[in-house]
Design a protein around this motif. Structure first.
Motif, PDB file in Angstrom:
ATOM      1  N   GLY A 255       0.447  -1.443   0.054  1.00 23.67           N
ATOM      2  CA  GLY A 255      -0.354  -0.445   0.554  1.00 23.67           C
ATOM      3  C   GLY A 255       0.537   1.219  -0.347  1.00 23.67           C
ATOM      4  O   GLY A 255       0.428   2.048   0.097  1.00 23.67           O
ATOM      5  N   GLY A 256       2.226   1.111   0.026  1.00 20.04           N
ATOM      6  CA  GLY A 256       2.782   2.714   0.398  1.00 20.04           C
ATOM      7  C   GLY A 256       4.074   2.387  -1.045  1.00 20.04           C
ATOM      8  O   GLY A 256       3.771   1.640  -2.515  1.00 20.04           O
ATOM      9  N   ALA A 257       4.539   3.730  -1.197  1.00 21.14           N
ATOM     10  CA  ALA A 257       4.941   4.107  -3.018  1.00 21.14           C
ATOM     11  C   ALA A 257       6.059   3.142  -2.640  1.00 21.14           C
ATOM     12  O   ALA A 257       7.020   2.701  -2.039  1.00 21.14           O
ATOM     13  CB  ALA A 257       5.419   5.404  -2.851  1.00 21.14           C
ATOM     14  N   ALA A 258       6.286   3.452  -4.409  1.00 17.37           N
ATOM     15  CA  ALA A 258       7.976   2.892  -4.163  1.00 17.37           C
ATOM     16  C   ALA A 258       8.777   3.272  -3.959  1.00 17.37           C
ATOM     17  O   ALA A 258       8.624   4.318  -3.661  1.00 17.37           O
ATOM     18  CB  ALA A 258       7.565   3.150  -6.255  1.00 17.37           C
ATOM     19  N   THR A 259       9.688   2.270  -4.153  1.00 17.34           N
ATOM     20  CA  THR A 259      11.259   2.585  -2.382  1.00 17.34           C
ATOM     21  C   THR A 259      12.453   2.925  -4.010  1.00 17.34           C
ATOM     22  O   THR A 259      14.114   3.271  -3.754  1.00 17.34           O
ATOM     23  CB  THR A 259      11.845   1.540  -2.048  1.00 17.34           C
ATOM     24  N   GLY A 260      12.132   2.750  -5.017  1.00 14.89           N
ATOM     25  CA  GLY A 260      12.981   2.893  -5.954  1.00 14.89           C
ATOM     26  C   GLY A 260      12.733   2.260  -7.436  1.00 14.89           C
ATOM     27  O   GLY A 260      11.895   1.798  -7.965  1.00 14.89           O
ATOM     28  N   PHE A 261      14.120   1.895  -7.621  1.00 19.17           N
ATOM     29  CA  PHE A 261      13.460   1.116  -9.457  1.00 19.17           C
ATOM     30  C   PHE A 261      14.991  -0.112  -9.874  1.00 19.17           C
ATOM     31  O   PHE A 261      15.934   0.248  -9.716  1.00 19.17           O
ATOM     32  CB  PHE A 261      13.758   1.881 -10.490  1.00 19.17           C
ATOM     33  N   ALA A 262      14.311  -0.755 -10.548  1.00 15.62           N
ATOM     34  CA  ALA A 262      15.871  -1.526 -11.484  1.00 15.62           C
ATOM     35  C   ALA A 262      15.602  -2.143 -12.826  1.00 15.62           C
ATOM     36  O   ALA A 262      14.059  -2.023 -13.005  1.00 15.62           O
ATOM     37  CB  ALA A 262      15.444  -3.435 -10.246  1.00 15.62           C
ATOM     38  N   PRO A 263      16.558  -2.885 -13.306  1.00 15.20           N
ATOM     39  CA  PRO A 263      16.675  -2.591 -14.686  1.00 15.20           C
ATOM     40  C   PRO A 263      15.276  -3.662 -14.997  1.00 15.20           C
ATOM     41  O   PRO A 263      15.257  -4.986 -14.364  1.00 15.20           O
ATOM     42  CB  PRO A 263      17.972  -3.584 -14.855  1.00 15.20           C
ATOM     43  N   PHE A 264      14.527  -3.518 -15.940  1.00 11.97           N
ATOM     44  CA  PHE A 264      13.428  -5.096 -16.537  1.00 11.97           C
ATOM     45  C   PHE A 264      13.899  -5.269 -17.417  1.00 11.97           C
ATOM     46  O   PHE A 264      13.502  -4.922 -18.640  1.00 11.97           O
ATOM     47  CB  PHE A 264      12.002  -4.331 -16.350  1.00 11.97           C
ATOM     48  N   ASP A 265      15.110  -6.117 -18.543  1.00 14.31           N
ATOM     49  CA  ASP A 265      16.211  -6.246 -19.738  1.00 14.31           C
ATOM     50  C   ASP A 265      15.033  -7.084 -20.054  1.00 14.31           C
ATOM     51  O   ASP A 265      15.095  -6.952 -21.767  1.00 14.31           O
ATOM     52  CB  ASP A 265      17.537  -6.519 -18.820  1.00 14.31           C
ATOM     53  N   THR A 266      14.344  -8.132 -18.873  1.00 18.10           N
ATOM     54  CA  THR A 266      13.865  -9.176 -20.464  1.00 18.10           C
ATOM     55  C   THR A 266      12.976  -8.288 -21.394  1.00 18.10           C
ATOM     56  O   THR A 266      12.482  -8.927 -22.235  1.00 18.10           O
ATOM     57  CB  THR A 266      13.216 -10.414 -19.004  1.00 18.10           C
ATOM     58  N   MET A 267      12.164  -7.592 -20.829  1.00 17.27           N
ATOM     59  CA  MET A 267      11.135  -6.679 -21.586  1.00 17.27           C
ATOM     60  C   MET A 267      11.841  -5.557 -22.235  1.00 17.27           C
ATOM     61  O   MET A 267      11.258  -5.001 -23.492  1.00 17.27           O
ATOM     62  CB  MET A 267       9.941  -5.855 -20.367  1.00 17.27           C
ATOM     63  N   GLY A 268      13.003  -4.542 -21.594  1.00 21.82           N
ATOM     64  CA  GLY A 268      13.476  -4.157 -22.773  1.00 21.82           C
ATOM     65  C   GLY A 268      14.300  -4.368 -23.828  1.00 21.82           C
ATOM     66  O   GLY A 268      14.072  -3.694 -24.578  1.00 21.82           O
ATOM     67  N   ALA A 269      14.532  -5.786 -23.626  1.00 21.52           N
ATOM     68  CA  ALA A 269      14.862  -6.051 -24.819  1.00 21.52           C
ATOM     69  C   ALA A 269      14.618  -6.127 -26.223  1.00 21.52           C
ATOM     70  O   ALA A 269      14.868  -6.714 -27.511  1.00 21.52           O
ATOM     71  CB  ALA A 269      15.858  -7.382 -24.170  1.00 21.52           C
ATOM     72  N   ALA A 270      12.704  -5.936 -25.869  1.00 19.63           N
ATOM     73  CA  ALA A 270      12.248  -6.487 -27.168  1.00 19.63           C
ATOM     74  C   ALA A 270      12.335  -5.435 -28.189  1.00 19.63           C
ATOM     75  O   ALA A 270      12.024  -5.621 -29.525  1.00 19.63           O
ATOM     76  CB  ALA A 270      10.633  -6.733 -26.891  1.00 19.63           C
ATOM     77  N   ALA A 271      12.603  -3.890 -27.796  1.00 17.15           N
ATOM     78  CA  ALA A 271      13.187  -2.607 -29.066  1.00 17.15           C
ATOM     79  C   ALA A 271      13.736  -3.248 -29.317  1.00 17.15           C
ATOM     80  O   ALA A 271      14.333  -2.009 -30.255  1.00 17.15           O
ATOM     81  CB  ALA A 271      12.367  -1.710 -27.859  1.00 17.15           C
ATOM     82  N   HIS A 272      15.024  -4.016 -29.290  1.00 18.60           N
ATOM     83  CA  HIS A 272      16.631  -3.328 -30.191  1.00 18.60           C
ATOM     84  C   HIS A 272      16.216  -4.518 -30.893  1.00 18.60           C
ATOM     85  O   HIS A 272      16.966  -3.900 -31.766  1.00 18.60           O
ATOM     86  CB  HIS A 272      17.613  -4.426 -28.799  1.00 18.60           C
ATOM     87  N   SER A 273      15.145  -5.185 -31.607  1.00 17.57           N
ATOM     88  CA  SER A 273      15.433  -5.576 -32.746  1.00 17.57           C
ATOM     89  C   SER A 273      13.504  -4.786 -33.324  1.00 17.57           C
ATOM     90  O   SER A 273      13.048  -4.954 -32.699  1.00 17.57           O
ATOM     91  CB  SER A 273      16.031  -6.534 -33.383  1.00 17.57           C
ATOM     92  N   LYS A 274      13.782  -4.953 -34.405  1.00 20.15           N
ATOM     93  CA  LYS A 274      11.948  -5.102 -36.035  1.00 20.15           C
ATOM     94  C   LYS A 274      11.368  -6.106 -34.702  1.00 20.15           C
ATOM     95  O   LYS A 274      12.068  -7.363 -35.138  1.00 20.15           O
ATOM     96  CB  LYS A 274      11.789  -4.683 -37.118  1.00 20.15           C
ATOM     97  N   PRO A 275       9.595  -6.314 -34.444  1.00 22.60           N
ATOM     98  CA  PRO A 275       9.616  -7.092 -33.971  1.00 22.60           C
ATOM     99  C   PRO A 275       8.863  -7.548 -35.075  1.00 22.60           C
ATOM    100  O   PRO A 275       8.618  -6.945 -36.152  1.00 22.60           O
ATOM    101  CB  PRO A 275       8.385  -6.563 -32.948  1.00 22.60           C
ATOM    102  N   THR A 276       7.960  -8.716 -34.640  1.00 23.94           N
ATOM    103  CA  THR A 276       7.688  -9.609 -36.081  1.00 23.94           C
ATOM    104  C   THR A 276       6.007  -8.886 -35.786  1.00 23.94           C
ATOM    105  O   THR A 276       5.533  -8.778 -36.499  1.00 23.94           O
ATOM    106  CB  THR A 276       7.543 -11.116 -35.085  1.00 23.94           C
ATOM    107  N   PHE A 277       5.479  -9.241 -34.581  1.00 24.97           N
ATOM    108  CA  PHE A 277       4.060  -8.237 -34.533  1.00 24.97           C
ATOM    109  C   PHE A 277       4.229  -7.047 -34.435  1.00 24.97           C
ATOM    110  O   PHE A 277       5.402  -5.805 -33.933  1.00 24.97           O
ATOM    111  CB  PHE A 277       3.467  -8.727 -33.021  1.00 24.97           C
ATOM    112  N   LEU A 278       3.936  -6.228 -35.451  1.00 25.68           N
ATOM    113  CA  LEU A 278       4.041  -4.152 -35.671  1.00 25.68           C
ATOM    114  C   LEU A 278       2.937  -3.847 -34.332  1.00 25.68           C
ATOM    115  O   LEU A 278       1.361  -3.764 -35.415  1.00 25.68           O
ATOM    116  CB  LEU A 278       3.862  -4.105 -37.103  1.00 25.68           C
ATOM    117  N   SER A 279       3.134  -3.571 -33.599  1.00 22.32           N
ATOM    118  CA  SER A 279       2.349  -3.311 -32.477  1.00 22.32           C
ATOM    119  C   SER A 279       1.527  -1.920 -32.045  1.00 22.32           C
ATOM    120  O   SER A 279       2.275  -0.603 -32.160  1.00 22.32           O
ATOM    121  CB  SER A 279       2.123  -3.185 -31.063  1.00 22.32           C
TER     122      SER A 279
END
Length: 417
Positions: A255-279
């Protein structure tokens, strides 16, 4: 506005520069407090860029600062671009807003509608009203997102591999077939619910134009606007380091606020190249300079640098409230969690629209229209003040910090003319 270079004194277009500096002080505090990795913000009035602010890092761990040409995953800020593309075809007579989408996407002709039961054993009914093109543009189609975690239909999306992504190897035609096999959340036109409607709209653009969505965008929207750094994922030869790293908020106490952040590379790496699905609902990466050109296209009524993509009347039609009875999203919509209040805010064709600033509870004007992305990016146009404002960072989810309300109050309090 060929680049993010400020050539106009804020006072020339009615800003107090000292008061405008409050914007960066507030945004930088989130960086200094360790709640935001970095940001870039732009403010333009009457077509003049008067402020570009930034702080922090596009990649904290590598020590790479935010720069003016940093690329950002804009996620759902792709949606207004897809909506403009569709309305360009509308202006050519390719469809009417009342046309059933099954005319071109026959897989949606027999999609059932959820009534009761669990994700494993849903009770469904036939469509009483077909999904029409206007339902896709206004998010009243009954389609949803798996990441909402709010209904059994959301769970069915996740079970089919649709949460923050789509099944590997599936293109836009295939994902539409998969969504059409899952029940709608409600009868088309009956409610508002944020979902994959604009992705289906992107597929409709492909079918109507006979082109993949990236080719249509490039030839009809991006190149005419001079948006040279906007694409579905990074292109061959693009510098991966130019793309900001994606981060996710680290939750604090329940119920409290976020305390910071951490890399989310598993999702972030999807933008490193052209995807099959053009969303069409969330697939683009862009820069602040590029997206400012798109926002200016809207503010200027469909033209930019001498070229015209849409008529001024079409832009005006898109940016009025299309919800029945001039209702706001809170009244007509599903109670999904959002960063900003849904009261006092309606929805047009591809953008949300402020219809009651007092009910909204934010210092702004009737007719202010906007949309943002999952990683906390956002843009808005205020036709009353003749403003375009945009903000970029890479922090999931967009509800982590109250950025969007702060942008309006801090920009508008700096206006003195």
């Amino acid at each position: 506005m060929t680049a993010l270079e400020v050539h106009t004194d804020p006072a020339e277009v009615g800003f107090d520069a000292g008061r405008l500096a409050r914007l960066d002080r507030r945004l930088a505090r989130w960086v200094d407090d360790g709640q935001l990795p970095g940001y870039l913000v732009t403010v333009a009035r009457r077509g003049h860029l008067v402020h570009v602010g930034s702080a922090g890092y596009r990649d904290v761990e590598a020590g790479l600062p935010v720069e003016r040409d940093t690329r950002w995953r804009i996620y759902s800020m792709t949606k207004p671009i897809t909506s403009v593309a569709a309305m360009m075809l509308y202006e050519e007579g390719a469809f009417e807003l009342s046309d059933p989408i099954s005319r071109w996407l026959p897989e949606f002709a027999e999609t059932r509608v959820y009534v009761a039961g669990s994700a494993q054993k849903p009770v469904t009914a036939p469509q009483l009203e077909p999904i029409r093109v206007r339902h896709l543009l206004t998010h009243t189609s009954g389609l949803t997102y798996g990441f909402h975690h709010a209904t059994p239909v959301d769970a069915m999306y996740r079970a089919a591999g649709h949460e923050w992504g789509t099944p590997a190897g599936a293109d836009s035609a295939e994902v539409c077939r998969q969504w059409a096999a899952i029940p709608l959340l409600f009868q088309p036109g009956a409610e508002w619910n944020y979902g994959v409607s604009t992705d289906v709209l992107g597929r409709l653009v492909e079918v109507l134009s006979g082109q993949p969505l990236d080719e249509f965008f490039e030839q009809r929207v991006l190149r005419p606007l001079g948006m040279t750094d906007t694409s579905f994922g990074l292109r061959d030869g693009d510098d991966v380091d130019s793309l900001a790293r994606l981060y996710a908020a680290v939750p604090g106490q329940p119920g409290g606020a976020a305390t910071g952040f951490a890399p989310f590379d598993t999702m972030g790496a999807a933008a490193h190249s052209k995807p099959t699905f053009l969303s069409g609902g969330g697939g683009l990466v862009s820069t602040a300079a590029d997206y400012l050109r798109f926002a200016e296209l809207l503010r200027r009524g469909g033209s930019y640098d001498g070229g015209r993509l849409l008529s001024a009347r079409t832009i005006a039609y898109m940016t009025r409230n299309h919800l029945p009875g001039d209702a706001d999203i809170e009244t007509f919509g599903r109670p999904v969690f959002a960063e900003t209040p849904l009261r006092g805010v309606g929805f047009g064709l591809g953008v949300s629209v402020v219809i009651d600033p007092v009910r909204y509870g934010v210092l702004t004007n009737v007719g202010d229209y906007t949309w943002g992305g999952a990683a906390s990016t956002v843009f808005y146009v205020d036709p009353v003040e003749d403003l375009t404002v945009s903000f970029y960072t890479q922090l999931l989810p967009s509800s982590t910090l109250p950025i969007r309300g702060h942008l309006r109050q801090l920009v508008n309090q700096a206006l003195v003319d």
